[in-house]
Structure formats: C-alpha cells, structure tokens
Design an enzyme around this catalytic site. Sequence first.
Site, PDB file in Angstrom:
ATOM      1  CD  GLU A 235       7.911   3.248 -32.438  1.00  0.00           C
ATOM      2  OE1 GLU A 235       6.842   2.683 -32.099  1.00  0.00           O
ATOM      3  OE2 GLU A 235       9.009   2.691 -32.360  1.00  0.00           O
TER       4      GLU A 235
ATOM      5  CG  ASP B 254      11.609   3.704 -33.663  1.00  0.00           C
ATOM      6  OD1 ASP B 254      11.055   4.309 -32.764  1.00  0.00           O
ATOM      7  OD2 ASP B 254      11.204   2.636 -34.154  1.00  0.00           O
TER       8      ASP B 254
ATOM      9  CD  GLU C  84      15.215   0.344 -31.309  1.00  0.00           C
ATOM     10  OE1 GLU C  84      14.448   0.037 -30.391  1.00  0.00           O
ATOM     11  OE2 GLU C  84      15.484  -0.417 -32.256  1.00  0.00           O
TER      12      GLU C  84
ATOM     13  CB  THR D  58      16.789   5.190 -38.471  1.00  0.00           C
ATOM     14  OG1 THR D  58      17.036   4.724 -39.812  1.00  0.00           O
ATOM     15  CG2 THR D  58      18.014   5.931 -37.964  1.00  0.00           C
TER      16      THR D  58
ATOM     17  CG  ASN E 261       8.146  -4.505 -41.405  1.00  0.00           C
ATOM     18  OD1 ASN E 261       8.786  -4.972 -40.457  1.00  0.00           O
ATOM     19  ND2 ASN E 261       6.915  -4.870 -41.691  1.00  0.00           N
TER      20      ASN E 261
END
Length: 279
Positions: free
Chosen positions: A102, A104, A106, A120, A129
């Site tokens: 993934e 990301d 956000e 991120t 993590n």
Amino acid sequence: MASTHNEFYALMLVVVVGSMVASCGANFNQDFDLTWGDHRAKIFNGGQLLSLSLDKVSGSGFQSKKEYLFGRIDMQLKLVAGNSAGTVTAYYLSSQGPTHDEIDFEFLGNVSGDPYILHTNVFTKGQGNREQQFYLWFDPTRNFHTYSIIWKPQHIIFLVDNIPIRVFKNAETIGVPFPKNQPMRIYSSLWNADDWATRGGLVKTDWSKAPFTAYYRNFKATEFSTSSSNSFSDAAWQSNELDAYGRRRLRWAQKYFMIYNYCNDLKRFPQGIPAECRR
Ligand SMILES: *[C@@H]1O[C@H](CO)[C@@H](O)[C@H](O)[C@H]1NC(C)=O
C-alpha cells in the site's frame, strides 16, 4: 551520417513511446467505480469531476477499475473546506489480502484556518509503520492541487504539485521488502476519524457543518512497461530518477514542512529503527 542519426532517433522514439502505455484524458466514468456511500459519491461534468462527501450517517469512496503494476499516478484534489476537523480524505494505491502492499496519502482535516496534515505511509507485505507527516505550503481547500505517486522497481516517490516530498527506496538488498509483485488499484475515501485525526483526537467533528465534500479531477495514469528487456527502455526508466533540482526540492519540503518521520522516532522502535532508515 545524418541518416544513421535519424534512424537512431526514430528508434529511440519508438522505444520511449513504447515504454509508456498511453494514458489519455481522465474520465471518471470510464476509469473508476463508486464503491460506497450511495449518493454521497458523485461523478459529474461528463466524467471530468468527482466528489465524495461525508455526513453523520456515512462517508463515501471510489476505486479504479484497473490495477497497476508500476507507473505514475496523478490526481488533483480540492479538500474539505471550512471546519474539516475529524475528517480524513484518504487517497492511496493498494493490493489485496493480508500481505498487501500500500502507498498512502491521507489528509487529516482541521478547524477553519488551522493546517491540514498530509500523512504518508508505505506498506510492504502487510506491514506499515512507516509514517511521514507534512504540513502543506498552501491551503489545500482553496484550489485543486496535484498529488502524485511514482512507483518503480527502484523507488516510490510522493509528490505534491510535482515537488517530491518523500522517497521510499528499494532496500531489498538489506532485507526490506519492496512492493513489486502485487498490482494495485487506486482508492479514495472520505470518512470520519475524529477519535484520532485532529490534534490526536482532541478536536471532534462539528456535524452541524455536514455534509463535508472533497473534489477530484484530472486523473492521469502513466504505466511503465516492465516486460521489455531492451536496454534503451532501461535507460528511459532510469532517467526518471530525481535530478539535482528534484533532490533540492525534496530537501526543502522535508526541512520546512515535515512534522513527523518514523525514522526519527526512537521511542517507538526500542529494538532499533527500521533497517531502511539506517542507510
Ligand atoms: C491542526 O491545528 C493544530 C494547531 O495549529 C496543529 O497542532 C495540528 O497539527 C493541525 N492539524 C491536525 C490534523 O491536527
């Protein structure tokens, strides 16, 4: 001589064009499915514009019809304006399953006038993590801005208005898994997370301001071909590394706008910071 040169350039052109599968103008109707939230997710202007909204009952979301394995993904977003505290607009690439990968973006909302946080993360084989967070150098609710991900076998680059803010390098040689086998779809959703999103959950969503709405336009996906073993396309591939200017912009974004970096969070990793941070 001249004709040899021309043939060479013609060959180069074929190779370069061949290594980028065409990515024509976005049409949300063609490229995306609205996946949840009923009427809260909408496509309009003949497929040119998409909006997601959130109210007390539900958020909403969409996903790409296609899966991508490496490429450059660009999207313009205009985030929830006004008091967006407690709202999260997630925009990411993801594969499926317990060992999914993934990438990301956000966007964590805030009360009017206070800054959004751009969060991120990178998941490999189901493990994340790896958060880095930034403030933006503009108000992301006033205008559309471009958020991009470049995903190659060598690295993942996050960009904001074409300025690189984060690079996650392939560190497989030191045992860190890198996303390279599982194709990913593009996802986005607007949802409520007022238990953690704004000032760590201290500021709650003001539902009297609902519905909250975010807008999307100018989606563009450029796929890099991975099948070719041609050395010309390898060269084209490499030439997209950050140049000196890109590296300077990256340092600028990280120096002035990064507010959290997991690599510096020693408390969180008592056994030692993750391997990719130690290089
Ligand atoms: C919201 O504003 C406060 C105060 O400026 C700031 O500390 C915080 O980082 C901002 N962003 C979020 C998402 O909480």
